[in-house]
Write an enzyme that holds these catalytic residues in place. Structure first.
Site, PDB file in Angstrom:
ATOM      1  N   HIS A 125       0.827  -1.211   0.000  1.00 47.73           N
ATOM      2  CA  HIS A 125       0.000   0.000   0.000  1.00 47.73           C
ATOM      3  C   HIS A 125       0.862   1.264   0.000  1.00 47.73           C
ATOM      4  CE1 HIS A 125      -3.603   2.363   0.657  1.00 47.73           C
ATOM      5  NE2 HIS A 125      -2.962   3.021   1.597  1.00 47.73           N
ATOM      6  N   GLU A 153      -0.359 -16.068 -23.132  1.00 50.73           N
ATOM      7  CA  GLU A 153       0.821 -16.155 -22.278  1.00 50.73           C
ATOM      8  C   GLU A 153       1.396 -17.564 -22.221  1.00 50.73           C
ATOM      9  OE1 GLU A 153      -0.426 -15.113 -18.268  1.00 50.73           O
ATOM     10  OE2 GLU A 153      -2.460 -15.787 -18.721  1.00 50.73           O
ATOM     11  N   ASP A 176       4.627 -14.188 -18.407  1.00 47.29           N
ATOM     12  CA  ASP A 176       4.582 -15.647 -18.414  1.00 47.29           C
ATOM     13  C   ASP A 176       5.000 -16.218 -19.760  1.00 47.29           C
ATOM     14  OD1 ASP A 176       4.000 -16.403 -15.825  1.00 47.29           O
ATOM     15  OD2 ASP A 176       1.842 -16.220 -16.074  1.00 47.29           O
ATOM     16  N   CYS A 213      -0.156  -6.480 -22.484  1.00 53.21           N
ATOM     17  CA  CYS A 213      -0.268  -5.989 -21.111  1.00 53.21           C
ATOM     18  C   CYS A 213       0.885  -6.437 -20.231  1.00 53.21           C
ATOM     19  CB  CYS A 213      -1.593  -6.443 -20.495  1.00 53.21           C
ATOM     20  SG  CYS A 213      -1.847  -8.225 -20.556  1.00 53.21           S
TER      21      CYS A 213
END
Length: 587
Positions: A196, A439, A463, A510
């Site tokens: 965070h 992937e 991946d 992506c």
């Protein structure tokens, strides 16, 4: 007198930028919890004490939500709603009360044991994103335990002047109590890119370096520090020479940052007029405000695994729907590509009992989980996505598809759920776009067949590289093999784009390769339709796109595909980048 020597520590670059200033140390709090045996007559009072501590903690979280929303935006505040949800989770609360009664033990010990067990499970997972959630659980454990023991909440040292904040680790509660105008950067012994504190650092535009390990043994309050969030470096009490060098870099960095921010509202368009879609990847909902500020083309990858980190029970359909709805409202008509959960193997949901696998990356994960014990989770998520699709441009992306039959199974399940909603009279987008993340090498090899079955393809290079080269990307001993510039990987990428386009299918990317500035021109030249990048790389990639011509990118891509080694490809790309974008080398 001898020349001053820098104390140089290497960590993980978690948020880019350079900070120079004095250190403020936030100490970690240790609470002693001792197991005590209760009399039967004392148990009800102990349960009341536990309920009171939960109520006080929930009240704190509601106040912190309001404060965070006012200072950082609603999405940054959502972490405290997640914390509140955990403290209201029957699997946590009822289990603690049952333990108090059955074992006749004190509430702080019972609650700590349950939370420690949960922390151990998260630490046992290989995925970094799960590890970082242990800080959230520790934060909650300390908060509730403090109230059970009759204490009050710890007050942090007042941040009265601009400082670099150092801590062993920073909890969400810690970060929110800091005056953000005086935070120059964050340095931590522990933590990760997905914690965070680092997400917050990126949202407010300050550098962060985590994983320093032993910095706490060397840093003193008030020390001078250089924090290099680009290289993951921390220099304690730097020499005059280092200060001079970094001040020059800082000035250059700020100048370039201003230049990049000036193009936020401009299109990602090449000099000869070719428009490129430039979207962002998103890990957690609290990042959406920062992503919207970049004025990109929406979210090209929303990883939804965070939904299963919030508690020991799975998120409900309504909880997911509300999250998606909120993000869509922020995006204001821009697309949101939701990747259905990629769990299993090394990151099983806490609510599922999955057998341990010797090789989890080749085991039951992604869509393979959907046909087994994760079928109900998948159905719940798809229902939430479909309901939200009535409110905006949502697209569904399935992960880890290895063959056409798996894709068809997912589409059949989707169709079945659509029929359920039709019967219930629930509105949704009946033409919702469906795609897959490419992937797995088997999927890449038949990209043309995959493209015939769906609306879009998105290349997940992280991946894809790992599986193509047969190398564990987390194995430091094999880091030399994990290369995005490997000719086999580049040829797969070119093949996927070409075969997708042959079928009239849109192809995006992506994975991390899309955020690599050395690869931008090559990917444009290969014909990639969309780059979905890390938000911190967004403006840099846009700047490159706006300063190239499509024909030169095509030539560069052809040349890059001719090399026989990753080293040769990298040298070629680096040479061109240094000549063409010398002014961007400081970013």
């Amino acid at each position: 007198m001898g020349q001053q020597t820098d104390i140089l520590l290497k960590g993980i670059a978690a948020s880019p930028g350079i900070a120079i200033g004095k250190v403020l140390i936030i100490g970690s709090e240790t609470l002693e919890v001792e197991k005590k045996t209760l009399k039967t007559s004392d148990i009800d009072a102990e349960i009341e004490k536990f309920d009171s501590a939960l109520a006080q903690s929930i009240s704190d979280l509601e106040k912190m939500f309001d404060k965070t929303r006012a200072s950082y935006g609603e999405n940054a505040a959502q972490i405290f709603n997640v914390h509140k949800y955990i403290l209201q989770d029957p699997m946590v609360v009822d289990k603690a009360k049952k333990k108090i009664r059955a074992e006749k033990v004190n509430a702080d010990w019972a609650f700590s044991e349950i939370m420690n067990n949960y922390i151990s499970k998260l630490k046992g997972m290989q995925d970094e994103r799960f590890h970082t959630r242990t800080t959230d659980i520790q934060d909650l454990k300390r908060r509730v335990t403090r109230y059970i023991q009759g204490g009050s909440q710890q007050h942090l040292t007042k941040l009265t002047q601009p400082s670099i904040v150092f801590a062993t680790e920073l909890t969400p509660s810690d970060t929110i109590r800091l005056e953000k105008a005086n935070v120059l950067g964050f340095a931590m012994d522990f933590g990760a890119r997905t914690s965070h504190a680092t997400i917050l650092a990126r949202s407010i535009g300050v550098p962060a370096v985590v994983g320093l390990n032993r910095a706490g043994q060397l840093i003193k309050e008030g020390d001078n520090m250089i924090l290099d969030g680009d290289q993951g470096l921390c220099i304690i009490n730097p020499s005059t020479k280092s200060l001079s060098r970094y001040k020059k870099r800082y000035d250059e960095y700020i100048s370039l940052e201003r230049q990049l921010h000036s193009i936020k509202n401009l299109p990602a368009r090449t000099k000869d007029g070719k428009d490129i879609e430039l979207a962002s990847n998103m890990e957690f909902p609290e990042e959406v405000d920062h992503i919207c500020e970049l004025h990109g083309d929406g979210i090209g990858l929303f990883r939804t695994e965070y939904l299963y980190l919030a508690g020991s029970t799975n998120p409900t359909e309504e909880q997911q729907y509300q999250d998606y709805k909120h993000i869509l409202e922020k995006l204001a008509g821009k697309p949101l590509i939701i990747r259905t959960f990629d769990l299993g193997g090394d990151k099983p949901p806490a609510s599922l009992s999955l057998s341990r696998e010797d090789n989890p990356f080749l085991g039951v994960r992604g869509v393979r989980l959907y046909r087994n014990s994760g079928e109900d989770l998948f159905r719940t998520q798809i229902r939430a996505i479909l309901r939200a699709s009535a409110l905006g441009d949502i697209r569904i992306m399935f992960p880890m598809i290895a063959c056409v039959s798996e894709l068809r199974e997912c589409k059949a399940a989707l169709y079945k759920i659509q029929k359920e909603l039709d019967k219930e009279g629930v509105p949704y987008n009946k033409s919702i776009p469906v795609g897959i993340m490419i992937e797995v090498p088997s999927a890449a090899a038949i990209a043309d067949l995959m493209a015939q079955e769906c609306d879009f393809l998105s290349i997940g290079t992280n991946d894809l590289i790992q599986y193509t080269i047969a190398v564990d990307r987390g194995n430091k001993n094999l880091a030399y093999l994990y290369q995005s510039y490997n000719p086999a990987v580049l040829r797969f990428v070119q093949q996927i784009i070409y075969q997708g386009h042959q079928q009239g299918t849109w192809v995006g990317m992506c994975g991390e390769m899309a955020s690599d500035p050395l690869m931008t021109m090559v990917l444009i030249g290969m014909g990639l339709d969309e780059f979905s990048v890390s938000p911190v790389s967004h403006l840099l990639i846009k700047e490159i796109i706006r300063h190239v011509e499509y024909h030169e990118c095509e030539s560069m891509a052809k040349k890059a595909l001719d090399f026989s080694t990753a080293a040769d490809v990298e040298k070629y790309l680096t040479d061109i980048y240094q000549k063409k974008f010398k002014r961007l080398l400081h970013l």
